[in-house]
Write a protein that holds these residues in place. Sequence first.
Motif, PDB file in Angstrom:
ATOM      1  N   ASN A 435       0.818  -1.222   0.000  1.00 41.08           N
ATOM      2  CA  ASN A 435       0.000   0.000   0.000  1.00 41.08           C
ATOM      3  C   ASN A 435       0.850   1.270   0.000  1.00 41.08           C
ATOM      4  N   ASN A 436       2.145   1.115  -0.238  1.00 43.82           N
ATOM      5  CA  ASN A 436       3.061   2.247  -0.439  1.00 43.82           C
ATOM      6  C   ASN A 436       3.030   3.271   0.693  1.00 43.82           C
ATOM      7  N   ASP A 437       3.017   2.737   1.930  1.00 40.24           N
ATOM      8  CA  ASP A 437       3.091   3.621   3.092  1.00 40.24           C
ATOM      9  C   ASP A 437       4.483   3.627   3.708  1.00 40.24           C
ATOM     10  N   GLY A 438       5.430   2.980   3.025  1.00 36.36           N
ATOM     11  CA  GLY A 438       6.797   2.929   3.521  1.00 36.36           C
ATOM     12  C   GLY A 438       7.068   1.815   4.501  1.00 36.36           C
ATOM     13  N   VAL A 439       6.062   0.983   4.766  1.00 36.23           N
ATOM     14  CA  VAL A 439       6.197  -0.121   5.720  1.00 36.23           C
ATOM     15  C   VAL A 439       5.788  -1.420   5.034  1.00 36.23           C
ATOM     16  N   SER A 440       6.590  -2.457   5.193  1.00 37.08           N
ATOM     17  CA  SER A 440       6.255  -3.750   4.591  1.00 37.08           C
ATOM     18  C   SER A 440       5.120  -4.421   5.352  1.00 37.08           C
ATOM     19  N   GLU A 441       4.310  -5.155   4.603  1.00 38.61           N
ATOM     20  CA  GLU A 441       3.176  -5.866   5.188  1.00 38.61           C
ATOM     21  C   GLU A 441       3.228  -7.351   4.842  1.00 38.61           C
ATOM     22  N   LEU A 442       2.395  -8.130   5.540  1.00 37.38           N
ATOM     23  CA  LEU A 442       2.164  -9.531   5.204  1.00 37.38           C
ATOM     24  C   LEU A 442       0.944  -9.573   4.283  1.00 37.38           C
ATOM     25  N   ASN A 443       1.139 -10.075   3.076  1.00 33.30           N
ATOM     26  CA  ASN A 443       0.086 -10.124   2.069  1.00 33.30           C
ATOM     27  C   ASN A 443      -0.253 -11.583   1.792  1.00 33.30           C
ATOM     28  N   LEU A 444      -1.544 -11.910   1.874  1.00 29.04           N
ATOM     29  CA  LEU A 444      -1.986 -13.296   1.745  1.00 29.04           C
ATOM     30  C   LEU A 444      -2.953 -13.453   0.572  1.00 29.04           C
ATOM     31  N   LEU A 445      -2.785 -14.530  -0.182  1.00 25.00           N
ATOM     32  CA  LEU A 445      -3.778 -14.945  -1.168  1.00 25.00           C
ATOM     33  C   LEU A 445      -4.606 -16.049  -0.532  1.00 25.00           C
ATOM     34  N   VAL A 446      -5.865 -15.740  -0.247  1.00 29.22           N
ATOM     35  CA  VAL A 446      -6.717 -16.599   0.588  1.00 29.22           C
ATOM     36  C   VAL A 446      -7.936 -17.061  -0.197  1.00 29.22           C
ATOM     37  N   TRP A 447      -8.294 -18.348  -0.016  1.00 27.03           N
ATOM     38  CA  TRP A 447      -9.579 -18.879  -0.475  1.00 27.03           C
ATOM     39  C   TRP A 447     -10.451 -19.101   0.751  1.00 27.03           C
ATOM     40  N   LYS A 448     -11.690 -18.632   0.675  1.00 31.94           N
ATOM     41  CA  LYS A 448     -12.621 -18.792   1.794  1.00 31.94           C
ATOM     42  C   LYS A 448     -14.051 -18.700   1.276  1.00 31.94           C
ATOM     43  N   SER A 449     -14.977 -19.159   2.107  1.00 32.52           N
ATOM     44  CA  SER A 449     -16.407 -19.028   1.795  1.00 32.52           C
ATOM     45  C   SER A 449     -16.889 -17.642   2.200  1.00 32.52           C
ATOM     46  N   GLY A 450     -17.650 -17.019   1.327  1.00 31.40           N
ATOM     47  CA  GLY A 450     -18.238 -15.731   1.653  1.00 31.40           C
ATOM     48  C   GLY A 450     -17.392 -14.574   1.183  1.00 31.40           C
ATOM     49  N   SER A 451     -18.077 -13.580   0.603  1.00 37.99           N
ATOM     50  CA  SER A 451     -17.361 -12.428   0.092  1.00 37.99           C
ATOM     51  C   SER A 451     -16.883 -11.521   1.215  1.00 37.99           C
ATOM     52  N   PHE A 452     -17.584 -11.524   2.340  1.00 35.93           N
ATOM     53  CA  PHE A 452     -17.256 -10.627   3.450  1.00 35.93           C
ATOM     54  C   PHE A 452     -17.053 -11.439   4.725  1.00 35.93           C
ATOM     55  N   GLY A 453     -16.568 -10.761   5.755  1.00 38.56           N
ATOM     56  CA  GLY A 453     -16.393 -11.396   7.053  1.00 38.56           C
ATOM     57  C   GLY A 453     -17.650 -11.240   7.891  1.00 38.56           C
ATOM     58  N   ALA A 454     -17.441 -10.987   9.183  1.00 40.04           N
ATOM     59  CA  ALA A 454     -18.585 -10.870  10.093  1.00 40.04           C
ATOM     60  C   ALA A 454     -19.447  -9.651   9.773  1.00 40.04           C
ATOM     61  N   HIS A 455     -18.843  -8.626   9.189  1.00 39.94           N
ATOM     62  CA  HIS A 455     -19.559  -7.388   8.894  1.00 39.94           C
ATOM     63  C   HIS A 455     -19.491  -7.112   7.398  1.00 39.94           C
ATOM     64  N   LYS A 456     -20.645  -6.932   6.789  1.00 40.80           N
ATOM     65  CA  LYS A 456     -20.676  -6.617   5.363  1.00 40.80           C
ATOM     66  C   LYS A 456     -21.241  -5.216   5.178  1.00 40.80           C
ATOM     67  N   PRO A 457     -20.943  -4.562   4.057  1.00 48.24           N
ATOM     68  CA  PRO A 457     -21.453  -3.207   3.822  1.00 48.24           C
ATOM     69  C   PRO A 457     -22.985  -3.169   3.905  1.00 48.24           C
ATOM     70  N   PHE A 458     -23.507  -2.027   4.381  1.00 48.40           N
ATOM     71  CA  PHE A 458     -24.960  -1.931   4.605  1.00 48.40           C
ATOM     72  C   PHE A 458     -25.759  -2.084   3.313  1.00 48.40           C
ATOM     73  N   TRP A 459     -25.123  -1.761   2.185  1.00 52.99           N
ATOM     74  CA  TRP A 459     -25.874  -1.835   0.923  1.00 52.99           C
ATOM     75  C   TRP A 459     -25.923  -3.249   0.326  1.00 52.99           C
ATOM     76  N   VAL A 460     -25.164  -4.167   0.933  1.00 56.72           N
ATOM     77  CA  VAL A 460     -25.164  -5.551   0.459  1.00 56.72           C
ATOM     78  C   VAL A 460     -26.210  -6.326   1.249  1.00 56.72           C
ATOM     79  N   THR A 461     -27.223  -6.833   0.569  1.00 57.59           N
ATOM     80  CA  THR A 461     -28.306  -7.543   1.256  1.00 57.59           C
ATOM     81  C   THR A 461     -28.052  -9.034   1.394  1.00 57.59           C
ATOM     82  N   GLN A 462     -27.253  -9.607   0.455  1.00 62.12           N
ATOM     83  CA  GLN A 462     -26.986 -11.049   0.500  1.00 62.12           C
ATOM     84  C   GLN A 462     -25.540 -11.322   0.119  1.00 62.12           C
ATOM     85  N   ASP A 463     -24.858 -12.054   0.970  1.00 64.30           N
ATOM     86  CA  ASP A 463     -23.451 -12.375   0.738  1.00 64.30           C
ATOM     87  C   ASP A 463     -23.317 -13.587  -0.191  1.00 64.30           C
ATOM     88  N   ASP A 464     -22.368 -13.536  -1.108  1.00 60.34           N
ATOM     89  CA  ASP A 464     -22.046 -14.691  -1.951  1.00 60.34           C
ATOM     90  C   ASP A 464     -21.220 -15.656  -1.110  1.00 60.34           C
TER      91      ASP A 464
END
Length: 546
Positions: A435-464
């Motif tokens: 993210n070019n903030d001058g600090v290295s991060e841990l970046n993961l390529l992850v497979w999981k169920s569901g497009s969102f975690g415990a909290h999804k945007p208010f405009w999304v009514t149904q999670d894939d």
Amino acid sequence: MLSLMKTRKLLIIALLAAIGCLWFITAGSCSPEEDFTAYKEKKLKLPAGQEPVCLVAAGDIMLSRGVAGESIKQGNLRHPFAKIEKYLKNSDIVFGNLENPITPGREIGAPEMILRADPGVEFALQDAGFTILSLANNHLPDFGPQGVRDTLRYLDGAGIGHAGAGRTENEAYAAELIEVKGMKLAFLAFADPGLVPESYLAGVEHPGIAFLDREKVRAAVKDAGEKADFVVASIHAGREYEHEPDQTQIEYARLAIDAGADLVLGHHPHVVQKVEKYKGKYIFYSLGNFIFDQKWSRATREGLAARIFITRAGLGKIEFLPVFINDQDQPQLLEGEAAKSVLANSGLKLEEAAVPAWDQENRVFEKSIRYVFYAQRPLPESRLAKKQSFDLNQDGINEDYSLQDGAMKVASGLQTIWQSPGEWWVDNFFLGDSNNDGVSELNLLVWKSGSFGAHKPFWVTQDDQSVKNHLFIFKLAGSSFKPVWQSSNLDRPNYETVLEDLDGDGSNELVVTEGSYVNPKEREVNIWKWNGWGFSKISYGEPQDS
């Protein structure tokens, strides 16, 4: 009869339920937990894979005479590497043949054949990305035993490994060992004694170079093979400016492989020669010039760098980078017909691959062609096992990052400080400033169920709830990992990722090999960049802001 019919009905219902759960890849008909369990079982059946070590092999490097004069004129010892270093740095190991000692002394002018470079060039080599150099050649001892000792001392001070020269014969023949990505590589280097005075050869208590002697080469290679997973032998031999290897090159290259070497890299002819496959191993008879002031012919201005990908199974992919030495003694990449001309005598069946590149003049990203040879085809899919040590929180102590069977673990010493949740399958990870903030991060390529975690945007009514690919970014603050950014379902799965400052603006682009959820063979390389809240895709050919 009724009992039999009832039994058949139950069997049919059970079969339909099983088929429904296998259908999760496209329809997501089962629960998220069942979807992910089935996905994980499928992944665990894949063959184990290893992240390859990337070795860049370059040709003859001479930082004396005209090259030194040009660097002085430009006021910068890094000048010779300016147009090529970004192609070297994105590698694990960078190897070349240093064709001069590093030692104080008088100015060297053309057409002198006694060479030396000023102290300080070792840091230019280090900054360009070189991690190990062959010193077994006909110029390293040009300034006598003291020049040899000085060179070893300066390279040691810059943290650059070296092979083929030493304060004693035993040192000169000893392998330089480098461990990276869980593999140990051994580097050896030898020169044809017919090219040098006897005083250049290392002795029991005499600094000098390792030379080609059948029994000594066999013994050195055998000893290196007992200490390492992969042995690289550099051979300095042949006739200058000849495009075909001579008998000495052929005999000793094959002898090294017969003794156990896995790869042979050749130097000295100052022109590019063929690549030979011998007993399943590869011999680069001459990589030509990489940095030199021999500008009297096109052949001596052309050279070859090779990005060689290595696993415990041997060589995988070889990506060729033909170069041309410009009038300022700088190697720069060749494209198109000029590149093909350098590779015409390689003897290998090459394939074209498109990679992203930056066009500074037009300020656009474009697709550039690289020439690739596959010694072994990569597995279409595998379970990646990967380990890396890195000081992400900058406390002076490396953490250990390990990926095994889809599970990611981070340890500090004997203590586990983070591990991926059981409902994730981690395909890969990379460490860097995404993210070019001058600090290295841990970046993961992850497979999981569901497009969102415990909290999804208010405009999304149904999670894939189907199993899809995500990019998750975490920072390490003290001993705690905190999420920086976590994507929803990616439109296309990410299979390979590289952080690289392609346009030289001081911030990274994310180069991604993307696939398809419906076509496992589909691959396309695209460029993304952090925009402050996420990643924006950069279109090839679209002018970028100045």
